[in-house]
Design a protein around this motif. Structure first.
Motif, mmCIF file in Angstrom:
data_model
loop_
_atom_site.group_PDB
_atom_site.id
_atom_site.type_symbol
_atom_site.label_atom_id
_atom_site.label_comp_id
_atom_site.label_asym_id
_atom_site.label_seq_id
_atom_site.Cartn_x
_atom_site.Cartn_y
_atom_site.Cartn_z
ATOM 1 N N GLU A 162 0.851 -1.088 -0.024
ATOM 2 C CA GLU A 162 0.113 0.133 -0.224
ATOM 3 C C GLU A 162 0.895 1.325 -0.003
ATOM 4 O O GLU A 162 0.454 2.293 -0.550
ATOM 5 C CB GLU A 162 -1.010 0.091 1.212
ATOM 6 N N MET A 163 2.014 1.092 0.572
ATOM 7 C CA MET A 163 2.692 2.395 0.975
ATOM 8 C C MET A 163 3.776 2.505 -0.166
ATOM 9 O O MET A 163 4.101 3.759 -0.413
ATOM 10 C CB MET A 163 3.452 2.338 2.163
ATOM 11 N N VAL A 164 4.465 1.244 -0.605
ATOM 12 C CA VAL A 164 5.544 1.797 -1.641
ATOM 13 C C VAL A 164 5.273 0.883 -2.892
ATOM 14 O O VAL A 164 4.633 1.328 -3.888
ATOM 15 C CB VAL A 164 6.764 0.990 -1.011
ATOM 16 N N ASP A 165 5.415 -0.338 -3.233
ATOM 17 C CA ASP A 165 5.239 -1.093 -4.431
ATOM 18 C C ASP A 165 5.326 -2.770 -3.788
ATOM 19 O O ASP A 165 6.194 -2.824 -3.235
ATOM 20 C CB ASP A 165 6.117 -0.757 -5.442
ATOM 21 N N PRO A 166 4.500 -3.570 -4.372
ATOM 22 C CA PRO A 166 4.667 -5.010 -3.912
ATOM 23 C C PRO A 166 6.153 -5.452 -4.759
ATOM 24 O O PRO A 166 6.469 -6.711 -4.063
ATOM 25 C CB PRO A 166 3.458 -5.810 -4.457
ATOM 26 N N GLU A 167 6.379 -5.103 -5.786
ATOM 27 C CA GLU A 167 7.454 -5.577 -6.504
ATOM 28 C C GLU A 167 8.869 -4.776 -5.978
ATOM 29 O O GLU A 167 9.375 -4.029 -6.749
ATOM 30 C CB GLU A 167 7.525 -5.367 -8.148
ATOM 31 N N VAL A 168 9.003 -5.121 -4.904
ATOM 32 C CA VAL A 168 10.359 -4.526 -4.071
ATOM 33 C C VAL A 168 11.421 -5.344 -3.919
ATOM 34 O O VAL A 168 11.267 -6.694 -4.305
ATOM 35 C CB VAL A 168 9.837 -4.157 -2.905
ATOM 36 N N THR A 169 12.744 -5.041 -3.429
ATOM 37 C CA THR A 169 13.892 -5.844 -3.015
ATOM 38 C C THR A 169 13.624 -5.744 -1.538
ATOM 39 O O THR A 169 13.935 -4.657 -0.938
ATOM 40 C CB THR A 169 15.096 -5.330 -3.661
ATOM 41 N N LEU A 170 13.222 -6.912 -0.917
ATOM 42 C CA LEU A 170 13.202 -6.857 0.542
ATOM 43 C C LEU A 170 14.576 -7.444 1.139
ATOM 44 O O LEU A 170 14.968 -8.254 0.803
ATOM 45 C CB LEU A 170 11.952 -7.729 0.968
ATOM 46 N N VAL A 171 14.949 -6.641 2.093
ATOM 47 C CA VAL A 171 16.120 -6.957 2.685
ATOM 48 C C VAL A 171 15.850 -7.400 4.583
ATOM 49 O O VAL A 171 15.489 -6.329 4.919
ATOM 50 C CB VAL A 171 17.253 -6.188 2.600
ATOM 51 N N GLY A 172 16.475 -8.504 4.908
ATOM 52 C CA GLY A 172 16.000 -8.676 6.209
ATOM 53 C C GLY A 172 16.985 -9.705 6.869
ATOM 54 O O GLY A 172 17.364 -10.801 6.144
#
Length: 351
Positions: A162-172
């Motif tokens: 909702e806030m950015v974009d679902p097609e992100v690069t997630l780092v965790g």
């Protein structure tokens, strides 16, 4: 004033702090800062167990944890009037132990390491013995294997969408596997191209290193949790404690994000990725705030006394020439390419 009157207050601490604040640090780099992330799965696991009838009033909750999952459970159990018993080891800092006791949790300190699996194995053994003793009058969340752990992060994934974009690069960071795997599975339902970069530390067995002493806590493991789905990771980075500590201070100095060293480890990886790929939106998971580390990572005297001050120089990029099983500190990157753990460890690939 009218708007303030219409806003409804949160009904509990866990409702107020379960989801993070999304903060933009650079053009394409965001951090998702939780007050303490493990509150989200702790709340979800307990509520699901109550809904199924596997946890009823009067039963005692038992779990093994040396970090903030214990605190998340303590908060939720206090809210629901449940008894809690936590099996931990000397790695747990005194401040966290005091908070658990203040919230009514019973803390059982395990002081002997198992020959294989270290403290985590000996804690699990003690937990299993206690469960046999209590029989049907207890419930164990089992954060390392319950599917409710990753399922809890669908709320966080939806927040990102909702806030950015679902097609992100997630780092965790990777410990139980719940946050990274649960979040990316949900994101990929909306955008199959979403990427996942896992951050671990040296001497953690999750991605193939040999078990050993780890100075960087809050990520890594002496056992391979069932909730770590290796096939979901595009890349894996191994980060040393001194580098993570330096990155934690940089995150605070540059962006006023007050976080712990697991956040620092993920931040340095996410910052590098965002600069290497300006076309991507990079979201870094920051699992907790920095209050527990004021007299450690944020203290120059502590860093000097423990030999971290001169070793914590920031690097511009990771090394990429080593297989994860033999990769040396301080920072190593491996293109995991969504493969199984067995596929990667059985065939040493040239990156």
């Amino acid at each position: 004033m009218n708007a303030l009157r219409k806003r409804q207050p949160f009904s509990s601490y866990s409702d107020a702090y379960a989801l993070p604040s999304i903060i933009r640090c650079e053009t394409n780099l965001y951090v998702a800062q939780f007050a303490f992330m493990k509150l989200l799965p702790a709340k979800y696991i307990i509520e699901q167990a109550q809904a199924r009838g596997t946890l009823t009033h009067g039963m005692k909750v038992l779990e093994t944890s040396s970090g903030t999952f214990a605190l998340g459970l303590a908060v939720v159990c206090r809210e629901y009037g449940l008894q809690l018993e936590i099996f931990t080891d000397p790695v747990m800092d005194k401040g966290l132990e005091n908070r658990l006791s203040s919230l009514g949790a019973e803390v059982v300190m395990i002081t002997e390491k198992a020959k294989q699996g270290g403290y985590q194995r000996s804690r699990l053994d003690a937990l299993e013995a206690r469960m046999r003793q209590l029989g049907h009058s207890c419930f164990c969340p089992r954060q390392y294997e319950t599917p409710d752990n990753p399922a809890a992060y669908k709320l966080f994934a939806d927040q990102i969408s909702e806030m950015v974009d679902p097609e992100v690069t997630l780092v965790g960071s990777v410990g139980s596997g719940g946050s990274t795997c649960g979040t990316i599975e949900r994101l990929r339902r909306k955008a199959a191209g979403a990427r996942l970069i896992g951050v671990d530390t040296f001497n953690s067995v999750i991605f193939g290193q040999k078990d050993g002493e780890r100075k960087l806590r809050g990520l890594g493991n002496s056992l391979v949790p069932k909730n770590v789905k290796h096939e979901l990771y595009d890349e894996v980075h191994l980060v040393s404690a001194p580098l993570a500590f330096a990155a934690t201070r940089l995150l605070h100095e540059r962006h006023a994000v007050f976080a712990g060293p697991t956040s620092g480890a993920s931040y340095i990886v996410g910052r590098w990725r965002a600069r290497q790929h300006p076309e991507e939106t990079v979201v870094v998971i920051c699992p907790d705030e920095g209050h527990r580390y004021v007299e450690a990572v944020y203290d120059q005297e502590w860093l000097k006394r423990n030999g971290y001050l001169n070793e914590g120089d920031l690097l511009d990029a990771p090394a990429t020439e080593h297989h994860p099983s033999t990769a040396p500190p301080p920072w190593n990157r491996y293109l995991w390419k969504r493969k199984s753990r067995e596929a990667v460890l059985n065939v040493v690939e040239q990156v």
